[in-house]
Design a protein around this motif. Structure first.
Motif, PDB file in Angstrom:
ATOM      1  N   ARG A   1     -52.063 -27.734  37.714  1.00  0.00           N
ATOM      2  CA  ARG A   1     -51.074 -26.609  37.558  1.00  0.00           C
ATOM      3  C   ARG A   1     -51.415 -25.813  36.424  1.00  0.00           C
ATOM      4  O   ARG A   1     -51.542 -24.453  36.418  1.00  0.00           O
ATOM      5  CB  ARG A   1     -49.784 -27.024  37.429  1.00  0.00           C
ATOM      6  CG  ARG A   1     -48.917 -27.301  38.866  1.00  0.00           C
ATOM      7  CD  ARG A   1     -47.663 -27.389  38.777  1.00  0.00           C
ATOM      8  NE  ARG A   1     -47.047 -28.209  37.755  1.00  0.00           N
ATOM      9  CZ  ARG A   1     -46.717 -29.524  38.175  1.00  0.00           C
ATOM     10  NH1 ARG A   1     -46.749 -29.921  39.344  1.00  0.00           N
ATOM     11  NH2 ARG A   1     -46.245 -30.464  37.385  1.00  0.00           N
ATOM     12  N   GLY A   2     -51.879 -26.562  35.367  1.00  0.00           N
ATOM     13  CA  GLY A   2     -52.253 -25.823  33.958  1.00  0.00           C
ATOM     14  C   GLY A   2     -53.566 -25.002  34.324  1.00  0.00           C
ATOM     15  O   GLY A   2     -53.505 -24.111  33.914  1.00  0.00           O
ATOM     16  N   ALA A   3     -54.488 -25.737  34.857  1.00  0.00           N
ATOM     17  CA  ALA A   3     -55.794 -24.998  35.099  1.00  0.00           C
ATOM     18  C   ALA A   3     -55.721 -23.976  35.948  1.00  0.00           C
ATOM     19  O   ALA A   3     -56.303 -23.035  35.769  1.00  0.00           O
ATOM     20  CB  ALA A   3     -56.608 -26.327  35.780  1.00  0.00           C
ATOM     21  N   LYS A   4     -54.599 -23.911  36.898  1.00  0.00           N
ATOM     22  CA  LYS A   4     -54.523 -22.640  37.716  1.00  0.00           C
ATOM     23  C   LYS A   4     -53.998 -21.599  37.237  1.00  0.00           C
ATOM     24  O   LYS A   4     -54.605 -20.598  37.668  1.00  0.00           O
ATOM     25  CB  LYS A   4     -53.675 -23.339  39.119  1.00  0.00           C
ATOM     26  CG  LYS A   4     -54.231 -23.536  40.364  1.00  0.00           C
ATOM     27  CD  LYS A   4     -53.482 -23.522  41.460  1.00  0.00           C
ATOM     28  CE  LYS A   4     -53.616 -24.694  42.339  1.00  0.00           C
ATOM     29  NZ  LYS A   4     -52.452 -25.144  43.209  1.00  0.00           N
ATOM     30  N   SER A   5     -53.192 -21.643  36.326  1.00  0.00           N
ATOM     31  CA  SER A   5     -52.568 -20.590  35.777  1.00  0.00           C
ATOM     32  C   SER A   5     -53.349 -20.015  34.551  1.00  0.00           C
ATOM     33  O   SER A   5     -52.848 -19.393  33.660  1.00  0.00           O
ATOM     34  CB  SER A   5     -51.206 -20.784  35.425  1.00  0.00           C
ATOM     35  OG  SER A   5     -50.883 -22.069  34.906  1.00  0.00           O
ATOM     36  N   THR A   6     -54.619 -20.358  34.555  1.00  0.00           N
ATOM     37  CA  THR A   6     -55.508 -20.156  33.197  1.00  0.00           C
ATOM     38  C   THR A   6     -56.612 -19.369  33.410  1.00  0.00           C
ATOM     39  O   THR A   6     -57.225 -19.098  34.397  1.00  0.00           O
ATOM     40  CB  THR A   6     -55.539 -21.482  32.649  1.00  0.00           C
ATOM     41  OG1 THR A   6     -55.743 -21.513  31.272  1.00  0.00           O
ATOM     42  CG2 THR A   6     -56.965 -22.127  33.010  1.00  0.00           C
ATOM     43  N   ASP A   7     -57.018 -18.694  32.136  1.00  0.00           N
ATOM     44  CA  ASP A   7     -58.283 -17.922  32.142  1.00  0.00           C
ATOM     45  C   ASP A   7     -59.188 -18.890  31.509  1.00  0.00           C
ATOM     46  O   ASP A   7     -60.638 -18.661  31.977  1.00  0.00           O
ATOM     47  CB  ASP A   7     -57.991 -16.754  31.062  1.00  0.00           C
ATOM     48  CG  ASP A   7     -56.921 -15.697  31.685  1.00  0.00           C
ATOM     49  OD1 ASP A   7     -57.007 -15.395  33.007  1.00  0.00           O
ATOM     50  OD2 ASP A   7     -56.101 -15.480  30.893  1.00  0.00           O
ATOM     51  N   ILE A   8     -58.902 -19.596  30.481  1.00  0.00           N
ATOM     52  CA  ILE A   8     -60.077 -20.502  29.844  1.00  0.00           C
ATOM     53  C   ILE A   8     -59.410 -21.829  29.553  1.00  0.00           C
ATOM     54  O   ILE A   8     -58.160 -22.065  29.316  1.00  0.00           O
ATOM     55  CB  ILE A   8     -60.412 -20.017  28.439  1.00  0.00           C
ATOM     56  CG1 ILE A   8     -61.059 -18.494  28.707  1.00  0.00           C
ATOM     57  CG2 ILE A   8     -61.355 -20.997  27.628  1.00  0.00           C
ATOM     58  CD1 ILE A   8     -61.146 -17.648  27.281  1.00  0.00           C
ATOM     59  N   ALA A   9     -60.174 -22.891  29.762  1.00  0.00           N
ATOM     60  CA  ALA A   9     -59.799 -24.184  29.572  1.00  0.00           C
ATOM     61  C   ALA A   9     -60.469 -24.553  28.082  1.00  0.00           C
ATOM     62  O   ALA A   9     -61.815 -24.337  27.830  1.00  0.00           O
ATOM     63  CB  ALA A   9     -60.095 -25.239  30.465  1.00  0.00           C
ATOM     64  N   VAL A  10     -59.798 -25.002  27.114  1.00  0.00           N
ATOM     65  CA  VAL A  10     -60.125 -25.966  26.052  1.00  0.00           C
ATOM     66  C   VAL A  10     -60.281 -27.253  26.400  1.00  0.00           C
ATOM     67  O   VAL A  10     -59.083 -28.017  26.415  1.00  0.00           O
ATOM     68  CB  VAL A  10     -59.628 -25.507  24.633  1.00  0.00           C
ATOM     69  CG1 VAL A  10     -59.742 -26.445  23.534  1.00  0.00           C
ATOM     70  CG2 VAL A  10     -59.899 -24.026  24.225  1.00  0.00           C
ATOM     71  N   LEU A  11     -61.160 -27.944  26.262  1.00  0.00           N
ATOM     72  CA  LEU A  11     -61.280 -29.428  26.704  1.00  0.00           C
ATOM     73  C   LEU A  11     -61.477 -30.083  25.347  1.00  0.00           C
ATOM     74  O   LEU A  11     -62.485 -29.964  24.435  1.00  0.00           O
ATOM     75  CB  LEU A  11     -62.731 -29.548  27.378  1.00  0.00           C
ATOM     76  CG  LEU A  11     -62.752 -30.990  27.795  1.00  0.00           C
ATOM     77  CD1 LEU A  11     -61.507 -31.659  28.703  1.00  0.00           C
ATOM     78  CD2 LEU A  11     -63.985 -31.138  28.724  1.00  0.00           C
TER      79      LEU A  11
ATOM     80  N   ILE B   1     -62.875 -36.337  31.902  1.00  0.00           N
ATOM     81  CA  ILE B   1     -63.586 -35.889  32.719  1.00  0.00           C
ATOM     82  C   ILE B   1     -62.725 -35.368  34.113  1.00  0.00           C
ATOM     83  O   ILE B   1     -63.157 -34.151  34.470  1.00  0.00           O
ATOM     84  CB  ILE B   1     -64.446 -37.230  33.502  1.00  0.00           C
ATOM     85  CG1 ILE B   1     -65.280 -37.817  32.505  1.00  0.00           C
ATOM     86  CG2 ILE B   1     -65.094 -36.952  34.964  1.00  0.00           C
ATOM     87  CD1 ILE B   1     -66.326 -36.795  32.093  1.00  0.00           C
ATOM     88  N   GLU B   2     -61.564 -36.124  34.223  1.00  0.00           N
ATOM     89  CA  GLU B   2     -60.664 -35.356  35.271  1.00  0.00           C
ATOM     90  C   GLU B   2     -60.295 -34.021  34.814  1.00  0.00           C
ATOM     91  O   GLU B   2     -60.191 -32.987  35.708  1.00  0.00           O
ATOM     92  CB  GLU B   2     -59.523 -36.387  35.236  1.00  0.00           C
ATOM     93  CG  GLU B   2     -58.436 -36.293  36.528  1.00  0.00           C
ATOM     94  CD  GLU B   2     -57.183 -36.091  36.305  1.00  0.00           C
ATOM     95  OE1 GLU B   2     -56.561 -37.471  36.824  1.00  0.00           O
ATOM     96  OE2 GLU B   2     -56.639 -35.225  35.616  1.00  0.00           O
ATOM     97  N   ALA B   3     -59.800 -33.656  33.609  1.00  0.00           N
ATOM     98  CA  ALA B   3     -59.434 -32.411  33.097  1.00  0.00           C
ATOM     99  C   ALA B   3     -60.681 -31.331  33.203  1.00  0.00           C
ATOM    100  O   ALA B   3     -60.156 -30.363  33.722  1.00  0.00           O
ATOM    101  CB  ALA B   3     -59.201 -32.545  31.443  1.00  0.00           C
ATOM    102  N   MET B   4     -61.839 -31.667  33.026  1.00  0.00           N
ATOM    103  CA  MET B   4     -63.080 -30.883  33.068  1.00  0.00           C
ATOM    104  C   MET B   4     -63.251 -30.533  34.462  1.00  0.00           C
ATOM    105  O   MET B   4     -63.306 -29.322  34.969  1.00  0.00           O
ATOM    106  CB  MET B   4     -64.416 -31.814  32.766  1.00  0.00           C
ATOM    107  CG  MET B   4     -65.583 -31.010  32.873  1.00  0.00           C
ATOM    108  SD  MET B   4     -66.894 -32.103  32.651  1.00  0.00           S
ATOM    109  CE  MET B   4     -67.014 -32.929  34.351  1.00  0.00           C
ATOM    110  N   ASN B   5     -63.052 -31.592  35.535  1.00  0.00           N
ATOM    111  CA  ASN B   5     -63.060 -31.183  37.029  1.00  0.00           C
ATOM    112  C   ASN B   5     -61.876 -30.369  37.472  1.00  0.00           C
ATOM    113  O   ASN B   5     -62.250 -29.485  38.527  1.00  0.00           O
ATOM    114  CB  ASN B   5     -62.916 -32.518  37.575  1.00  0.00           C
ATOM    115  CG  ASN B   5     -64.261 -33.548  37.594  1.00  0.00           C
ATOM    116  OD1 ASN B   5     -65.234 -32.661  37.305  1.00  0.00           O
ATOM    117  ND2 ASN B   5     -64.082 -34.648  37.884  1.00  0.00           N
ATOM    118  N   HIS B   6     -60.735 -30.436  37.006  1.00  0.00           N
ATOM    119  CA  HIS B   6     -59.731 -29.494  37.363  1.00  0.00           C
ATOM    120  C   HIS B   6     -59.996 -28.028  36.764  1.00  0.00           C
ATOM    121  O   HIS B   6     -60.064 -27.107  37.682  1.00  0.00           O
ATOM    122  CB  HIS B   6     -58.597 -29.654  36.407  1.00  0.00           C
ATOM    123  CG  HIS B   6     -57.519 -30.878  37.090  1.00  0.00           C
ATOM    124  ND1 HIS B   6     -57.301 -31.038  38.471  1.00  0.00           N
ATOM    125  CD2 HIS B   6     -57.226 -31.954  36.833  1.00  0.00           C
ATOM    126  CE1 HIS B   6     -56.645 -31.965  38.516  1.00  0.00           C
ATOM    127  NE2 HIS B   6     -56.399 -32.590  37.739  1.00  0.00           N
TER     128      HIS B   6
END
Ligand code: GTP
Ligand code: MG
Length: 382
Positions: A157-167, A180-185
């Motif tokens: 859900r976080g990944a969906k409502s987002t512009d950029i992901a900080v891993l 890895i899972e977060a990266m895949n999202h």
């Protein structure tokens, strides 16, 4: 509908389910009448029976519902001339304990980590941070997600409502399963990734190893000729924190057109919601477009109500929330689901009608599911 069975279809087109089972059997597919079948199977069956079967996803179904109330969700941003820059929405993701919350605490000079049960983030948090990049004051909206494996859905859900992901990857631990899972999202949501290699203050830190590990998964650092920015940081000492903000702003400016119309009725997503003893339903919503005002009639999932009060991430009462601002909303009659969309509608009556329709639909889907399960259980009992 997704998860439809031959029985559902039989009811819809007024034939006997057993004959549909037979037709499919002759086409080489073995399914029971109550088992849910793929969209493809339904379409094959439709073609065979010369029925025009249209498979409608829940999202499309909901869009149709909103359209019937003259509400358009999401796509239309209005006139090009009315668009104004909005802050990027950045989701912080990574393996448990790698320092996501601590990183945001460092930016906000707060101490959320110490208040968390067992130091584990249980729900999504959202905050706005002021950054000074190239002598310009820039706001960035951060969403903090839990790293624990139990929270996959929240990360999605976080990944969906987002512009950029900080891993966030701890330099001592290196790449772990939830990294890895977060990266895949993020990749699935087609969101650009900036890597924060955290805990570089630790003696066992090996930031080079992190770069090598992530390269194997396709996140190749710029310094190795790839196109992913890696920034070494320490949430503890403050090292690299300004550089990380800069990398985020750079990514936002280079790759994304972050604009929204602040003058439309507000729409967005509920990222967290709960029932508070004193205040009733409390929903943290992120405004995607438009501006949310006190007194607006809103629907969030199958909850509805009127905005009674809004509280920002500093705990202050505010009267309006512009695009990209996360805000706690009071005044909903029930608790929406995290990830539900929210939108402002004409009046309370429309809000209630949409909410009621969604509620009824949800109940019907649940019933269909449990009755299907029952018949399957009965099958196995025999
Ligand atoms: P979850 O929410 O449970 O997934 O964890 P998290 O990623 O939010 O980690 P959190 O911020 O709670 O930090 C975990 C632990 O690592 C805490 O004890 C922090 O104090 C510590 N920590 C975080 N960043 C750093 C850092 O840069 N250096 C050092 N030495 N410790 C850090
Ligand atoms: Mg955390």
């Amino acid at each position: 509908r997704r998860g439809a069975s031959l029985t559902d279809l039989a009811e819809k087109i007024g034939v006997d389910a057993a004959s549909l089972v037979q037709v499919l059997f002759h086409l080489g597919e073995m399914v029971t009448a109550t088992q849910s079948v793929s969209d493809e199977t339904l379409e094959i069956l439709g073609a065979e029976l010369e029925y025009n079967i249209e498979v409608v996803s829940p999202e499309d179904e909901d869009r149709e519902l909103l359209e019937s109330f003259d509400v358009d969700f999401g796509e239309d941003l209005g006139d090009e001339d009315d668009l104004a820059a909005r802050p990027p929405v950045v989701t912080v993701m990574g393996h448990v304990d790698h320092g996501k919350t601590k990183l945001l605490d460092a930016y906000r000079k707060s101490n959320v980590v110490s208040g968390e049960a067992g130091g584990i983030t249980q729900k999504i948090g959202a905050y706005q941070v002021e950054a000074n990049v190239d002598d310009q004051d820039r706001k960035i909206t951060f969403i903090d997600t839990p790293g624990h494996e139990a929270f996959t859905a929240m990360r999605a859900r976080g990944a969906k409502s987002t512009d950029i992901a900080v891993l966030v990857v701890a330099a001592d631990d290196g790449v772990m399963p939830q990294t890895i899972e977060a990266m895949n999202h993020a990749i699935a949501a087609e969101v650009p990734v900036v890597v924060a290699v955290n805990k570089v203050d630790k003696p066992a830190a090996d930031p080079t190893r992190v770069r090598g590990q992530l390269s194997e998964y396709g996140l190749v650092p710029e310094e190795y000729g790839g196109d992913t920015q890696f920034v070494d940081v320490s949430a503890l000492t403050g090292q690299g924190l300004d550089e990380l903000l800069e990398a985020i702003v750079l990514t936002a400016d280079a790759a994304l057109d972050l604009r929204a119309n602040p003058d439309m009725p507000a729409q967005g997503v509920a990222i967290e919601a709960h029932l508070d003893k004193g205040r009733g339903a409390v929903a943290t919503v992120l405004v995607h477009r438009g501006t949310l005002h006190i007194g607006d009639s809103i629907v969030a999932g199958s909850a509805h109500g009127r905005v009674r009060a809004m509280i920002n991430d500093l705990g202050e009462n505010i009267t309006e929330a512009p695009p990209s601002m996360p805000v706690q909303v009071l005044g909903l009659t029930s608790v929406p689901g995290a990830g539900d969309n929210f939108l402002v509608v004409e009046d309370d009556r429309v809000a209630r009608q949409i909410a009621d329709k969604r509620e009824a639909r949800m109940r019907a889907a649940q019933q269909a599911k449990s009755s299907r399960r029952k018949t399957l259980d009965q099958l196995f009992e025999q």
